[in-house]
Structure formats: structure tokens, C-alpha cells
Design an enzyme around this catalytic site. Structure first.
Site, mmCIF file in Angstrom:
data_model
loop_
_atom_site.group_PDB
_atom_site.id
_atom_site.type_symbol
_atom_site.label_atom_id
_atom_site.label_comp_id
_atom_site.label_asym_id
_atom_site.label_seq_id
_atom_site.Cartn_x
_atom_site.Cartn_y
_atom_site.Cartn_z
ATOM 1 C CB CYS A 59 44.835 23.061 29.448
ATOM 2 S SG CYS A 59 43.533 23.567 30.566
ATOM 3 C CG HIS A 62 47.687 20.762 31.343
ATOM 4 N ND1 HIS A 62 47.812 21.966 32.000
ATOM 5 C CD2 HIS A 62 46.370 20.420 31.415
ATOM 6 C CE1 HIS A 62 46.613 22.329 32.443
ATOM 7 N NE2 HIS A 62 45.735 21.410 32.117
ATOM 8 C CG ASN A 103 44.149 22.776 35.183
ATOM 9 O OD1 ASN A 103 44.836 23.534 34.498
ATOM 10 N ND2 ASN A 103 43.275 21.937 34.651
HETATM 11 N N1 COA Z 1 34.492 17.260 47.300
HETATM 12 C C1 COA Z 1 33.817 16.192 47.737
HETATM 13 N N2 COA Z 1 33.074 15.389 46.939
HETATM 14 C C2 COA Z 1 33.045 15.712 45.635
HETATM 15 C C3 COA Z 1 33.720 16.815 45.104
HETATM 16 C C4 COA Z 1 34.460 17.604 45.993
HETATM 17 N N3 COA Z 1 35.170 18.682 45.589
HETATM 18 N N4 COA Z 1 33.502 16.870 43.766
HETATM 19 C C5 COA Z 1 32.705 15.838 43.465
HETATM 20 N N5 COA Z 1 32.419 15.150 44.594
HETATM 21 C C6 COA Z 1 31.596 13.947 44.719
HETATM 22 C C7 COA Z 1 30.622 13.779 43.590
HETATM 23 O O1 COA Z 1 29.466 14.542 43.787
HETATM 24 C C8 COA Z 1 30.369 12.297 43.624
HETATM 25 O O2 COA Z 1 29.448 12.031 44.640
HETATM 26 P P1 COA Z 1 28.324 10.889 44.453
HETATM 27 O O3 COA Z 1 29.093 9.616 44.269
HETATM 28 O O4 COA Z 1 27.563 10.974 45.725
HETATM 29 O O5 COA Z 1 27.548 11.295 43.237
HETATM 30 C C9 COA Z 1 31.707 11.708 44.064
HETATM 31 O O6 COA Z 1 32.432 12.807 44.668
HETATM 32 C C10 COA Z 1 32.540 11.143 42.927
HETATM 33 O O7 COA Z 1 32.524 12.071 41.861
HETATM 34 P P2 COA Z 1 33.271 11.828 40.515
HETATM 35 O O8 COA Z 1 33.009 12.986 39.593
HETATM 36 O O9 COA Z 1 33.001 10.463 40.018
HETATM 37 O O10 COA Z 1 34.799 11.861 41.022
HETATM 38 P P3 COA Z 1 36.084 11.573 40.228
HETATM 39 O O11 COA Z 1 36.865 10.508 40.885
HETATM 40 O O12 COA Z 1 35.838 11.431 38.740
HETATM 41 O O13 COA Z 1 36.909 12.924 40.431
HETATM 42 C C11 COA Z 1 37.518 14.895 39.233
HETATM 43 C C12 COA Z 1 36.400 14.151 39.923
HETATM 44 C C13 COA Z 1 36.949 16.185 38.674
HETATM 45 C C14 COA Z 1 38.593 15.200 40.251
HETATM 46 C C15 COA Z 1 38.105 13.988 38.110
HETATM 47 O O14 COA Z 1 37.068 13.489 37.309
HETATM 48 C C16 COA Z 1 39.071 14.730 37.246
HETATM 49 O O15 COA Z 1 40.128 15.126 37.686
HETATM 50 N N6 COA Z 1 38.753 14.914 35.947
HETATM 51 C C17 COA Z 1 39.601 15.671 35.058
HETATM 52 C C18 COA Z 1 39.349 17.123 35.266
HETATM 53 C C19 COA Z 1 40.376 17.997 34.621
HETATM 54 O O16 COA Z 1 41.548 17.753 34.746
HETATM 55 N N7 COA Z 1 39.916 19.051 33.943
HETATM 56 C C20 COA Z 1 40.750 20.001 33.310
HETATM 57 C C21 COA Z 1 41.384 19.441 32.096
HETATM 58 S S1 COA Z 1 42.422 20.594 31.322
#
Ligand code: COA
Length: 319
Positions: A111, A246, A276
Site C-alpha cells: 500500500c 492511504h 482499501n
Molecule cells: N463483521 C462482523 N464481525 C466481525 C467482522 C466482520 N466483517 N470481522 C471481525 N469481526 C468480529 C471478530 O471476529 C471479533 O469477534 P469476537 O469479539 O467475537 O472475537 C470482533 O468482530 C472484533 O474483532 P477485532 O478484530 O478486534 O475488530 P477491530 O475493531 O480490530 O476491527 C479491523 C477489525 C480489521 C477492521 C481493524 O483491526 C482494522 O481496520 N485494522 C487495520 C486493517 C488494515 O487497514 N489493513 C490494511 C493495511 S494497508
């Protein structure tokens, strides 16, 4: 010597996929995705390929700049999702647009790829080797995400953005960094080995990510890198007119705006509509804000990207 934006262009697949559509095949909801990411929809390829999107964006950037393709010295495509290993996408773009005199190659810094490509072009041009460059970020990430993994497939979109640069003497500064020791937080082993000697196990064929770790990394390093870049020039965040980051997640952008102490109105976004798009996200947004008339002569802007590698970069540009 440095480089200056002369033309921009974008290309998006025709199909738009909403969060509700995703919820038909992964266990998710529109509310969850919007709350955690800000993403409402994304464009997904149904036949468009990386080279097709890159070629269309490139052609539009040249049209915008009013430059003939045979005048281009250098084409660099930043991509991490090319369907083909050989030849590189930049050579395909050269063919599509008829840039008969260009040197063309690809860069993969995930990215952060567009900024790494831009920095490379700046080095060539400032070094007196070339006079101009067409830099493209292009991705069809839908080919490499796992469509049964709700934690990743909801995040990504497909598209391409292109910027045509010419030699200039306005200030342009870069910081770019890599941390290969953090290769396990975001990765994808895309290809099956066809070697008759290969005895390894083929796993992780899709984008695999530790979302929380990536979130922490992005919010910390982007604000630190921007502050470092600005303090090197005796500037503060208040001296910057626009921050083009980004587009990974709206919450990441909001957190960076808070850490820098700058109002969100200086952070244009399109992650809501495009998701993204990895290396395409910065040039797509540059094209958008430029067409909206938000890039004005004399402005100072900061571009910043981060991604798998880990790689990250920030660029300070005077328009
Ligand atoms: N829909 C519903 N629930 C979801 C889900 C979805 N699409 N994806 C994950 N969950 C659930 C998980 O399983 C977890 O459930 P649990 O508490 O029962 O275990 C809960 O939601 C929380 O998950 P978590 O991973 O802690 O959520 P989060 O607040 O960290 O959000 C992301 C997840 C991926 C959105 C966030 O971590 C993020 O944006 N990270 C950066 C990713 C990124 O930008 N990557 C590219 C970089 S270039």
C-alpha cells in the site's frame, strides 16, 4: 530539482459491491463494517485486470496533461496483485497507450507502493536521467483476498490511479522506510509452486492479516513519519493544507488526524466508496481532489502510505 503533477487519471471496475451484498456470503453487517472501517461500498473487478485498469488510468492522466504517449520517458506501476508474473504491468501499460520511448517497470511495496514509485521517479528525474514519469498504482485485490474471511474481504477494493509528473524545481521531500521483520502481520503467498522439486506446503494463498496489529502500526508510524518529515523542514502540521493518506480505514485516518492535532477537514477521504485499494488509493484520491479543484498553486500537501512489508512513506510537496 524535483517533480510536479501535470495530469491525473483514474479507473474503476464497473461493479460496485455494497456491505449488504457482502453480508450474503460472509457473516457480517453493514453497521459493523461502517462502524469499524467507514467503508460503505467498493468496486470489484468482474473481468477488468490490473493492466486494463492501469492502462485506462494512465491514458486519462496523459489526456489531462495534454501530453502524447511517445513523449513519456518512464512508466512505473506500483502493484501487489498483478494476475501475471511476466511481463510487468508497466510494460503492458506501455503497449496499451503506445508509449514507444518509455522505460517501464513495476514496484511492489504494497500500500506504500505509489509513494515508493514516486520517490524512484523523483530520483531518476532529479538525477538528470529522465525528464518526466507516469506513475500508476493499480490493483485487483479481489483476486487475492479470501472471500470467506470476513475479517479481510470486507476491507479491499479494486482500481487504479495515475499521475503524470514533469521535472520541476519546487520543494519535494520524502521519507520512506521498510521493516521486513514485521512480515507476519500482513502477507499473501500468492502463487502455487509448479516446481517438480518443491516439497513445501502451499498455504496462505490469500491476504492474511493481524488487523489489530496493523491498526496500531499504521496510526503510530504514519503520524511519527509525517512529524519527522515536517520537522526536518522546520514545519509543523499546521503549515500543511491537505493530508492525502492511504485509504485503509476511516478510523485509522481519524486517529492520525487526532495525533497530528489537525482537523479532519484537511484529510480528504474516499475509503467510504472505494475501500482499501492498496497502491491505487493515493493516486485515486489525488485525482479526485484535483478534479474537485482542491489542489491549488502554492499549497503544501503531505502524502503518506503504509502497508505490508511493512513499508511506509511520507512525502511533502509544494504545488
Ligand atoms: N463483521 C462482523 N464481525 C466481525 C467482522 C466482520 N466483517 N470481522 C471481525 N469481526 C468480529 C471478530 O471476529 C471479533 O469477534 P469476537 O469479539 O467475537 O472475537 C470482533 O468482530 C472484533 O474483532 P477485532 O478484530 O478486534 O475488530 P477491530 O475493531 O480490530 O476491527 C479491523 C477489525 C480489521 C477492521 C481493524 O483491526 C482494522 O481496520 N485494522 C487495520 C486493517 C488494515 O487497514 N489493513 C490494511 C493495511 S494497508
Amino acid at each position: 530539482m524535483s517533480i510536479r503533477i501535470k495530469g491525473t487519471g483514474s479507473a474503476l471496475p464497473l461493479k460496485t459491491v455494497t456491505n449488504n451484498e457482502l453480508s450474503r456470503f460472509v457473516d457480517t453487517t453493514d453497521e459493523w463494517i461502517i462502524e469499524r472501517t467507514g467503508i460503505e461500498s467498493r468496486h470489484i473487478a468482474t473481468g477488468e485486470t490490473v493492466d486494463m485498469l492501469a492502462g485506462e488510468a494512465a491514458w486519462k492522466a496523459l489526456l489531462d496533461a495534454g501530453v502524447d504517449a511517445d513523449k513519456i520517458d518512464l512508466i512505473i506501476v506500483a502493484t501487489c496483485s498483478a494476475e501475471q508474473a511476466l511481463p510487468c504491468i508497466a510494460c503492458q501499460v506501455q503497449k496499451h497507450i503506445g508509449a514507444v520511448n518509455a522505460v517501464a517497470f513495476d514496484i511492489n511495496a504494497a500500500c506504500a507502493g505509489f509513494l515508493f514509485a514516486m520517490n524512484t521517479a523523483d530520483a531518476y528525474i532529479s538525477g538528470g536521467i529522465y525528464n518526466n514519469a507516469l506513475i500508476i498504482g493499480a490493483e485487483v485485490l479481489s483476486n487475492i483476498v479470501n472471500w470467506s474471511d470476513r475479517t479481510t474481504c470486507i476491507l479491499f477494493g479494486d482500481g487504479a490511479g495515475a499521475v503524470y509528473f514533469e521535472k520541476d524545481d519546487r520543494p519535494l521531500k520524502f521519507i520512506q522506510k521498510s521493516n521486513g521483520f514485521k512480515d507476519d502481520v500482513l502477507f499473501c503467498w500468492q502463487r502455487d509452486s509448479v516446481s517438480v522439486f518443491y516439497r513445501g506446503v502451499q498455504t496462505y494463498k490469500y491476504v492474511t492479516m493481524d488487523g489489530r496489529e496493523v491498526f496500531r502500526f499504521a496510526t503510530r508510524v504514519v503520524s511519527e513519519t509525517i512529524n519527522e518529515l515536517l520537522s526536518n523542514e522546520g514545519l509543523t502540521a499546521d503549515d500543511i493544507d491537505l493530508f492525502i493518506l492511504h485509504q485503509a480505514n476511516l478510523r485509522i485516518i481519524e486517529s492520525i488526524s487526532k495525533r497530528l492535532g489537525v482537523d479532519m477537514s484537511k484529510f480528504p477521504t474516499n475509503v467510504e466508496r472505494l475501500g482499501n485499494t492498496s497502491s491505487a488509493s493515493i493516486p485515486l484520491l489525488v485525482d479526485e481532489v484535483r478534479k474537485e479543484g482542491r489542489l491549488k498553486e502554492g499549497m503544501r500537501i503531505v502524502l503518506s502510505g503504509f502497508g505490508a512489508g511493512l513499508t511506509y512513506s511520507a512525502c511533502l510537496m509544494e504545488l
